[in-house]
Design a protein around this motif. Structure first.
Motif, PDB file in Angstrom:
ATOM      1  N   SER A 107      11.570  -1.771 -54.522  1.00 16.66           N
ATOM      2  CA  SER A 107      10.624  -0.908 -55.235  1.00 16.66           C
ATOM      3  C   SER A 107       9.213  -1.489 -55.262  1.00 16.66           C
ATOM      4  CB  SER A 107      11.123  -0.692 -56.665  1.00 16.66           C
ATOM      5  OG  SER A 107      11.292  -1.951 -57.283  1.00 16.66           O
ATOM      6  N   GLY A 108       9.082  -2.815 -55.051  1.00 13.81           N
ATOM      7  CA  GLY A 108       7.780  -3.467 -55.237  1.00 13.81           C
ATOM      8  C   GLY A 108       6.774  -3.215 -54.138  1.00 13.81           C
ATOM      9  N   THR A 109       7.070  -3.704 -52.929  1.00 18.78           N
ATOM     10  CA  THR A 109       6.100  -3.628 -51.843  1.00 18.78           C
ATOM     11  C   THR A 109       5.702  -2.187 -51.488  1.00 18.78           C
ATOM     12  OG1 THR A 109       6.878  -5.750 -51.057  1.00 18.78           O
ATOM     13  CG2 THR A 109       5.599  -4.489 -49.513  1.00 18.78           C
ATOM     14  N   PRO A 110       6.635  -1.213 -51.526  1.00 19.61           N
ATOM     15  CA  PRO A 110       6.199   0.165 -51.279  1.00 19.61           C
ATOM     16  C   PRO A 110       5.077   0.639 -52.213  1.00 19.61           C
ATOM     17  CG  PRO A 110       8.551   0.032 -51.033  1.00 19.61           C
ATOM     18  CD  PRO A 110       8.104  -1.312 -51.549  1.00 19.61           C
ATOM     19  N   LYS A 111       5.007   0.083 -53.434  1.00 14.34           N
ATOM     20  CA  LYS A 111       3.894   0.455 -54.326  1.00 14.34           C
ATOM     21  C   LYS A 111       2.572  -0.040 -53.735  1.00 14.34           C
ATOM     22  CE  LYS A 111       6.571   0.230 -58.609  1.00 14.34           C
ATOM     23  NZ  LYS A 111       6.954  -0.804 -59.570  1.00 14.34           N
TER      24      LYS A 111
ATOM     25  N   LEU B 255      24.467  -1.819 -35.023  1.00 15.83           N
ATOM     26  CA  LEU B 255      23.872  -2.681 -36.051  1.00 15.83           C
ATOM     27  C   LEU B 255      22.452  -2.187 -36.316  1.00 15.83           C
ATOM     28  CD1 LEU B 255      25.138  -6.206 -34.945  1.00 15.83           C
ATOM     29  CD2 LEU B 255      25.686  -5.011 -37.080  1.00 15.83           C
ATOM     30  N   VAL B 256      22.264  -1.660 -37.515  1.00 15.38           N
ATOM     31  CA  VAL B 256      20.990  -1.038 -37.872  1.00 15.38           C
ATOM     32  C   VAL B 256      20.186  -1.992 -38.753  1.00 15.38           C
ATOM     33  CG1 VAL B 256      19.917   0.958 -38.988  1.00 15.38           C
ATOM     34  CG2 VAL B 256      22.069   1.232 -37.740  1.00 15.38           C
ATOM     35  N   HIS B 257      18.950  -2.264 -38.357  1.00 19.66           N
ATOM     36  CA  HIS B 257      18.142  -3.219 -39.120  1.00 19.66           C
ATOM     37  C   HIS B 257      17.486  -2.546 -40.324  1.00 19.66           C
ATOM     38  CE1 HIS B 257      15.071  -1.613 -36.237  1.00 19.66           C
ATOM     39  NE2 HIS B 257      14.329  -1.623 -37.321  1.00 19.66           N
ATOM     40  N   THR B 258      16.977  -3.384 -41.243  1.00 21.45           N
ATOM     41  CA  THR B 258      16.303  -2.874 -42.439  1.00 21.45           C
ATOM     42  C   THR B 258      14.810  -3.237 -42.393  1.00 21.45           C
ATOM     43  OG1 THR B 258      16.591  -4.775 -43.940  1.00 21.45           O
ATOM     44  CG2 THR B 258      18.488  -3.292 -43.662  1.00 21.45           C
ATOM     45  N   ASP B 259      14.179  -3.206 -43.554  1.00 15.84           N
ATOM     46  CA  ASP B 259      12.733  -3.476 -43.660  1.00 15.84           C
ATOM     47  C   ASP B 259      12.342  -4.847 -43.099  1.00 15.84           C
ATOM     48  OD1 ASP B 259      14.233  -4.560 -45.784  1.00 15.84           O
ATOM     49  OD2 ASP B 259      12.535  -4.534 -47.167  1.00 15.84           O
ATOM     50  N   ASP B 260      13.251  -5.819 -43.184  1.00 17.51           N
ATOM     51  CA  ASP B 260      12.938  -7.168 -42.692  1.00 17.51           C
ATOM     52  C   ASP B 260      12.514  -7.118 -41.219  1.00 17.51           C
ATOM     53  OD1 ASP B 260      15.000  -7.020 -44.784  1.00 17.51           O
ATOM     54  OD2 ASP B 260      14.950  -9.198 -44.782  1.00 17.51           O
TER      55      ASP B 260
ATOM     56  N   ALA C  54       6.552   5.798 -42.236  1.00 20.03           N
ATOM     57  CA  ALA C  54       7.329   6.432 -41.163  1.00 20.03           C
ATOM     58  C   ALA C  54       8.835   6.328 -41.407  1.00 20.03           C
ATOM     59  CB  ALA C  54       6.974   5.800 -39.820  1.00 20.03           C
ATOM     60  N   GLU C  55       9.271   5.235 -42.038  1.00 20.43           N
ATOM     61  CA  GLU C  55      10.708   5.001 -42.232  1.00 20.43           C
ATOM     62  C   GLU C  55      10.988   4.446 -43.634  1.00 20.43           C
ATOM     63  OE1 GLU C  55      12.321   3.849 -37.796  1.00 20.43           O
ATOM     64  OE2 GLU C  55      11.630   2.181 -39.041  1.00 20.43           O
ATOM     65  N   PRO C  56      10.715   5.223 -44.665  1.00 15.40           N
ATOM     66  CA  PRO C  56      10.891   4.698 -46.033  1.00 15.40           C
ATOM     67  C   PRO C  56      12.359   4.418 -46.376  1.00 15.40           C
ATOM     68  CG  PRO C  56      10.373   7.049 -46.084  1.00 15.40           C
ATOM     69  CD  PRO C  56      10.218   6.622 -44.660  1.00 15.40           C
ATOM     70  N   TRP C  57      13.273   4.894 -45.531  1.00 17.78           N
ATOM     71  CA  TRP C  57      14.719   4.749 -45.788  1.00 17.78           C
ATOM     72  C   TRP C  57      15.271   3.416 -45.289  1.00 17.78           C
ATOM     73  CZ3 TRP C  57      16.703   3.928 -41.015  1.00 17.78           C
ATOM     74  CH2 TRP C  57      15.965   4.419 -39.931  1.00 17.78           C
ATOM     75  N   ARG C  58      14.433   2.502 -44.802  1.00 16.38           N
ATOM     76  CA  ARG C  58      14.932   1.258 -44.194  1.00 16.38           C
ATOM     77  C   ARG C  58      15.363   0.183 -45.190  1.00 16.38           C
ATOM     78  NH1 ARG C  58      16.395   0.908 -38.776  1.00 16.38           N
ATOM     79  NH2 ARG C  58      14.918   2.039 -37.522  1.00 16.38           N
ATOM     80  N   GLY C  59      15.661   0.524 -46.435  1.00 15.46           N
ATOM     81  CA  GLY C  59      16.164  -0.495 -47.366  1.00 15.46           C
ATOM     82  C   GLY C  59      15.084  -1.281 -48.077  1.00 15.46           C
TER      83      GLY C  59
END
Ligand code: F2R
Ligand code: MG
Ligand code: MG
Ligand code: MG
Length: 307
Positions: free
Chosen positions: A95-99, A47-52, A87-92
């Protein structure tokens, strides 16, 4: 209030991560077929977690580091969130917060970075509420938890509804952690306490609607219509709260309900899972799910440092 045990601190963080990781494959779907959810629950894969969870880990580590002093160091916290994304931009991430993170990484102060979007109003997304649960372990009172939550939200979410939602989720987590597990959860008092720390008309309207929905026990699809299932704070934090209040003593069912709501499934289930795990403790979470959870060891260690 009941003191926080290590098991309940672990339940808070592990419940968040389980909801996130189980809900992630369904994020963005209008509806979730229960058979698909069962298949996901029984799958042998990790079970792989995301940005949350990734950002909740950052916040938990920050709180553990600053426990004896300032508790929350906003300038540093903003950079730590932005570093985690880099470090982990692929975590799901969306588009908003990464800006916002991109500007912070470029040296722009978070107060300016968070207002650079949405006509200067900033984001009302659920991205600060989804990560806030660890704050409930650092808050010394319900009001303190809500205040810390707002401060933790502000470094990415300038809009008042992004901050109200974060305060609401942190306060709910605080109440869940300190609730007496030997007695049924007093739902009206729980909602009344939340209304005291989230002073906003649209939020009070949602809290009233939740009280009515807990009595009617709607199917998850109806909860989506009544409360929302999108990535806004106002359209997801109340829905997660309903999933918990319908299943306060069964974290697995709270998570299942939240995922079956559809839409922002990982985030709604992460928030519901944190609340339910805080009430039941980690020992009550499904062992088969925990064995598959990639971040379990790290989450347990952080819960222990914060309890
Ligand atoms: N965004 C996602 N997932 C969708 C993309 C997944 C991707 N394809 C993948 O799998 O890799 N997930 C994560 O984002 C949500 C948290 O969002 P956050 O951090 O609050 O972001 P944002 O962009 O600021 O807000 C979310 C949406 O809300 C609307 N919005 C916000 N403020 C607004 C405003 N002032 N005016 C108008 N609209 C506003 C926008 O639609 C934003 O996109 C979580 O689901 C997390 O899991
Ligand atoms: Mg996510
Ligand atoms: Mg999400
Ligand atoms: Mg300790």
């Amino acid at each position: 209030t009941t003191p926080i045990t290590r098991d309940r601190a672990r339940g808070l963080l592990l419940g968040l991560a389980l909801g996130d990781a189980l809900g992630a494959p369904f994020e963005g779907r209008d509806s979730v077929d229960p058979a698909d959810l069962v298949a996901e629950e029984l799958a042998p894969s990790g079970l792989v977690h995301t940005d949350d969870t990734a950002l909740a880990l950052v916040l938990a580590e920050h709180l553990a580091e600053h426990r004896e002093t300032t508790v929350l160091e906003e300038d540093l916290l903003a950079r730590e969130f932005a570093d985690a994304w880099r470090a982990e931009p692929w975590r799901g991430y969306g588009s908003g917060t990464p800006k916002v993170f991109g500007l912070i990484n470029a040296g722009v102060p978070w107060r300016d970075a968070t207002r650079a979007f949405y006509q200067g109003q900033g984001s009302f997304g659920n991205g600060a509420a989804m990560r806030v649960a660890p704050i409930a372990l650092a808050g010394t009172s319900l009001h303190h938890a809500a205040e810390l939550a707002r401060r933790s939200a502000a470094v990415t979410h300038a809009h008042k509804h992004g901050q109200h939602g974060t305060a609401c989720q942190a306060a709910a987590a605080y109440l869940a952690l300190h609730s007496d597990p030997t007695h049924p959860l007093p739902v009206p008092a729980f909602l009344h306490d939340l209304a005291r720390v989230v002073r906003s008309g649209p939020w009070h309207e949602k809290l009233d609607r939740i009280a009515e929905l807990v009595r009617r026990r709607p199917e998850p699809q109806h909860a989506a219509t009544a409360l929302g299932n999108d990535a806004s704070a106002l359209g997801s934090v109340p829905t997660a709260l309903l999933a918990f209040l319908l299943n306060p003593d069964r974290a697995n069912d709270a998570i299942r309900y939240a995922i079956r709501v559809g839409g922002d499934t990982d985030t709604i289930a992460a928030m519901a899972g944190a609340l339910a795990g805080a009430r039941t403790g980690a020992a009550a979470l499904p062992a088969a799910w925990l064995r598959r959870l990639a971040a379990a060891r790290r989450l347990r260690a952080l819960a222990d440092r914060l309890s």
